[in-house]
Design a protein around this motif. Structure first.
Motif, mmCIF file in Angstrom:
data_model
loop_
_atom_site.group_PDB
_atom_site.id
_atom_site.type_symbol
_atom_site.label_atom_id
_atom_site.label_comp_id
_atom_site.label_asym_id
_atom_site.label_seq_id
_atom_site.Cartn_x
_atom_site.Cartn_y
_atom_site.Cartn_z
ATOM 1 N N GLY A 11 36.587 -41.968 -2.896
ATOM 2 C CA GLY A 11 36.680 -40.619 -3.427
ATOM 3 C C GLY A 11 37.682 -40.530 -4.564
ATOM 4 N N GLY A 14 36.362 -41.976 -7.720
ATOM 5 C CA GLY A 14 35.489 -41.034 -8.419
ATOM 6 C C GLY A 14 36.298 -40.083 -9.266
ATOM 7 N N MET A 18 36.531 -39.440 -13.347
ATOM 8 C CA MET A 18 36.464 -38.116 -13.984
ATOM 9 C C MET A 18 37.607 -37.950 -14.983
ATOM 10 S SD MET A 18 34.742 -35.331 -13.969
ATOM 11 C CE MET A 18 34.932 -33.674 -14.571
ATOM 12 N N LEU A 21 36.962 -39.922 -17.940
ATOM 13 C CA LEU A 21 35.926 -39.281 -18.749
ATOM 14 C C LEU A 21 36.525 -38.148 -19.575
ATOM 15 C CD1 LEU A 21 32.784 -38.880 -19.231
ATOM 16 C CD2 LEU A 21 32.974 -37.084 -17.531
ATOM 17 N N ALA A 25 36.701 -37.874 -23.530
ATOM 18 C CA ALA A 25 36.132 -36.728 -24.228
ATOM 19 C C ALA A 25 37.185 -36.054 -25.104
ATOM 20 C CB ALA A 25 35.568 -35.742 -23.213
ATOM 21 N N THR A 26 38.423 -35.999 -24.579
ATOM 22 C CA THR A 26 39.502 -35.365 -25.338
ATOM 23 C C THR A 26 39.778 -36.127 -26.626
ATOM 24 O OG1 THR A 26 40.456 -34.798 -23.219
ATOM 25 C CG2 THR A 26 41.856 -34.501 -25.133
ATOM 26 N N ALA A 29 36.708 -35.736 -29.100
ATOM 27 C CA ALA A 29 36.205 -34.418 -29.467
ATOM 28 C C ALA A 29 36.687 -33.989 -30.848
ATOM 29 C CB ALA A 29 36.660 -33.402 -28.436
ATOM 30 N N ALA A 33 35.356 -27.602 -32.368
ATOM 31 C CA ALA A 33 34.717 -26.986 -31.216
ATOM 32 C C ALA A 33 35.720 -26.390 -30.238
ATOM 33 C CB ALA A 33 33.870 -28.022 -30.487
ATOM 34 N N LEU A 34 37.008 -26.558 -30.522
ATOM 35 C CA LEU A 34 38.012 -26.100 -29.565
ATOM 36 C C LEU A 34 38.306 -24.617 -29.745
ATOM 37 C CD1 LEU A 34 40.501 -29.079 -29.585
ATOM 38 C CD2 LEU A 34 39.273 -28.215 -27.622
ATOM 39 N N HIS A 36 39.007 -22.611 -27.218
ATOM 40 C CA HIS A 36 40.061 -22.220 -26.278
ATOM 41 C C HIS A 36 41.254 -23.148 -26.482
ATOM 42 C CE1 HIS A 36 36.895 -19.983 -24.272
ATOM 43 N NE2 HIS A 36 36.169 -21.068 -24.380
ATOM 44 N N MET B 37 30.441 -31.618 -24.746
ATOM 45 C CA MET B 37 30.849 -32.214 -23.484
ATOM 46 C C MET B 37 32.228 -31.713 -23.063
ATOM 47 S SD MET B 37 30.234 -36.145 -22.726
ATOM 48 C CE MET B 37 30.442 -36.822 -21.106
ATOM 49 N N LEU B 38 33.085 -31.500 -24.040
ATOM 50 C CA LEU B 38 34.456 -31.089 -23.723
ATOM 51 C C LEU B 38 34.537 -29.600 -23.425
ATOM 52 C CD1 LEU B 38 37.443 -31.905 -23.602
ATOM 53 C CD2 LEU B 38 37.611 -31.275 -26.001
ATOM 54 N N HIS B 39 33.683 -28.811 -24.093
ATOM 55 C CA HIS B 39 33.884 -27.367 -24.067
ATOM 56 C C HIS B 39 33.931 -26.749 -22.664
ATOM 57 C CE1 HIS B 39 33.093 -23.055 -24.760
ATOM 58 N NE2 HIS B 39 34.039 -23.263 -25.653
ATOM 59 N N LEU B 41 35.152 -27.852 -20.112
ATOM 60 C CA LEU B 41 36.422 -28.188 -19.454
ATOM 61 C C LEU B 41 37.591 -27.432 -20.054
ATOM 62 C CD1 LEU B 41 35.970 -32.050 -19.275
ATOM 63 C CD2 LEU B 41 35.699 -30.429 -17.413
ATOM 64 N N HIS B 46 34.211 -21.520 -17.715
ATOM 65 C CA HIS B 46 33.096 -22.461 -17.800
ATOM 66 C C HIS B 46 33.184 -23.511 -16.694
ATOM 67 C CE1 HIS B 46 32.208 -20.526 -21.479
ATOM 68 N NE2 HIS B 46 33.132 -21.125 -22.207
ATOM 69 N N LEU B 48 34.806 -23.269 -13.645
ATOM 70 C CA LEU B 48 34.750 -22.750 -12.277
ATOM 71 C C LEU B 48 33.326 -22.672 -11.711
ATOM 72 C CD1 LEU B 48 36.927 -21.865 -10.307
ATOM 73 C CD2 LEU B 48 36.598 -19.515 -11.038
ATOM 74 N N LEU B 153 27.886 -33.075 -19.393
ATOM 75 C CA LEU B 153 29.084 -32.821 -18.613
ATOM 76 C C LEU B 153 28.730 -32.073 -17.327
ATOM 77 C CD1 LEU B 153 32.397 -32.807 -18.840
ATOM 78 C CD2 LEU B 153 31.817 -30.443 -18.406
ATOM 79 N N VAL B 156 27.429 -34.613 -14.819
ATOM 80 C CA VAL B 156 28.472 -35.496 -14.282
ATOM 81 C C VAL B 156 29.388 -34.725 -13.333
ATOM 82 C CG1 VAL B 156 30.485 -36.873 -14.888
ATOM 83 C CG2 VAL B 156 28.397 -37.072 -16.237
ATOM 84 N N ALA B 157 29.828 -33.526 -13.779
ATOM 85 C CA ALA B 157 30.765 -32.756 -12.958
ATOM 86 C C ALA B 157 30.105 -32.311 -11.660
ATOM 87 C CB ALA B 157 31.275 -31.544 -13.742
ATOM 88 N N LEU B 160 29.883 -35.299 -9.341
ATOM 89 C CA LEU B 160 31.171 -35.702 -8.766
ATOM 90 C C LEU B 160 31.630 -34.722 -7.692
ATOM 91 C CD1 LEU B 160 33.176 -36.941 -11.875
ATOM 92 C CD2 LEU B 160 32.401 -38.280 -9.937
ATOM 93 N N THR B 164 31.773 -35.652 -3.730
ATOM 94 C CA THR B 164 33.063 -35.617 -3.041
ATOM 95 C C THR B 164 32.982 -34.710 -1.822
ATOM 96 O OG1 THR B 164 34.126 -35.895 -5.182
ATOM 97 C CG2 THR B 164 35.533 -35.247 -3.374
#
Lengths: 207, 203
Positions: A11, A14, A18, A21, A25-26, A29, A33-34, A36, B37-39, B41, B46, B48, B153, B156-157, B160, B164
């Protein structure tokens, strides 16, 4: 035992995947697109997380919910922590909408006094009575948090923060309440309930 | 395992074929994929719902989780792809908060629902949450790459979180209780967010 440990490790692997990943991605990116920035999220989460913890009357009342649930055993041990947030949300809704609720501070202090006394006196009412009692007090707690929510940097993050903090307080109450399985622990739990009731009385006089 | 070499050969061929022009994926506008893919997160609103849906899939069992794993990312893809085409729909945001309440209450009730209902809910919320994610795509660039990123994303999320939840629920009783309590809190957050949106005056 060893298989359980191994499963847990899988677990965690896994989750490690994540994290990797997210990290990838960070890095990859593009900035455009950011939408937020995340600053409001962190600030909102922290202010929401700290709000239930800073109020000592709130802390002892939340621990009392978990303590009483664990003390009553199945199914109260999970029913009370499930009922609490749902009813609390409606108190929070009133707070968010600016609907005044008289005597919020006294209500919170009274909840610590009443729930602490339930544990100290080893009261075992029917399940629905316990659920209604906890739910009624939840409205006051929700209202106190909800009033602060619209002013937060990120209201959703604030909501998640105070939800996590309150849930963790319930959890610590449950963990302490599980001591009641042993005779010495049962005495300690009832003394703890008495201390919570005393704190509630102190805040009630102050309110 | 017998499939491994068959996968390996095209992979090696792909590596050998990639010339210097493909060295920087970002300059080929492939960055939109990672942007998508990032957005999900970057904002709790998005992330929750994906967590809630993953917990719900775990609660409903492995068979239901597999169907949801197919339906939800596809719906995300369609929703995010349509966001740049459709006219603005301001009601989607409060509807998505309502999805917190619905998913949270279903988790708290631990109700074994019909598979059709679960997949239908996953598809519906995938569309609306995909749309909300798609609004953040950079204008003027191919939105399908961004939408593909969001869907990837989501897949994958969801995998996972549900895996779990399934794995932990198989070893002990407390994870099931924890999931119900988490659902109750997710519903509570949704109720308060709806209240915030319907507040009179500037929020």
């Amino acid at each position: 035992m060893s298989t359980r440990v191994r499963r847990l490790q899988i677990g965690f692997d896994g989750q490690g995947g994540m994290i990797r990943l997210i990290a990838a991605a960070t890095v990859l990116a593009p900035g455009a697109a950011l939408a937020h920035t995340g600053e409001g999220v962190v600030g909102g989460f922290l202010s929401g997380f700290i709000h239930p913890i800073l109020g000592f009357d709130h802390v002892v009342a939340m621990i009392a919910v978990g303590l009483w649930g664990a003390f009553l055993g199945q199914p109260a041990i999970w029913l009370l922590p499930v009922v609490f947030p749902l009813v609390m949300a409606f108190g929070g809704l009133a707070g968010v909408l600016g609907v005044p609720l008289p005597g919020v501070e006294a209500g919170i202090a009274l909840s610590a006094l009443a729930l602490g006394a339930m544990v100290a006196l080893a009261v075992r009412p029917p399940l629905w009575v316990a659920a209604i009692l906890v739910g009624a007090f939840a409205i006051f707690h929700g209202h106190a948090h909800g009033t602060e929510l619209p002013a937060a940097a990120s209201p959703l993050a604030y909501g998640v923060g105070f939800v996590v903090a309150t849930g963790l307080l319930h959890l610590s109450g449950i963990a302490l309440g599980l001591l009641a399985r042993w005779p010495v622990g049962l005495r300690a739990v009832r003394v703890g309930g008495g201390l919570i009731a005393c704190a509630g009385l102190f805040f009630l006089i102050g309110a | 395992v017998p499939g491994r070499p068959r996968l390996l050969a095209p992979a090696l061929a792909g590596l050998a074929w990639a010339g210097p022009a493909h060295a920087h994926a970002l300059s080929n506008r492939f960055g939109d994929f990672y942007g998508g893919m990032l957005h999900p997160l970057t904002a709790l609103e998005h992330a929750l719902p994906i967590v809630a849906l993953g917990l719900l899939a775990g609660q409903e069992g492995a068979r239901a989780a597999r169907w949801l794993l197919l339906a939800f990312p596809l719906a995300l893809l369609v929703g995010a792809g349509l966001a740049s085409v459709l006219p603005p729909m301001p009601w989607i945001r409060p509807f998505n908060h309502l999805s917190f309440v619905v998913l949270g209450l279903l988790l708290a009730a631990a109700w074994r629902m019909p598979l059709v209902l679960l997949v239908g809910l996953g598809a519906l919320f995938g569309l609306t949450h995909g749309y909300d994610n798609g609004l953040a795509a950079s204008p003027g660039s191919p939105s399908y790459l961004y939408a593909l990123g969001v869907a990837a994303l989501g897949a994958v999320a969801l995998a996972l979180v549900s895996a779990t939840a399934l794995a932990l629920s198989a070893t002990a009783d407390w994870p099931r209780t924890a999931v119900r309590i988490a659902g109750s809190w997710i519903a509570a957050i949704g109720i308060m967010m709806i209240g915030l949106a319907s507040r009179p005056g500037p929020s």
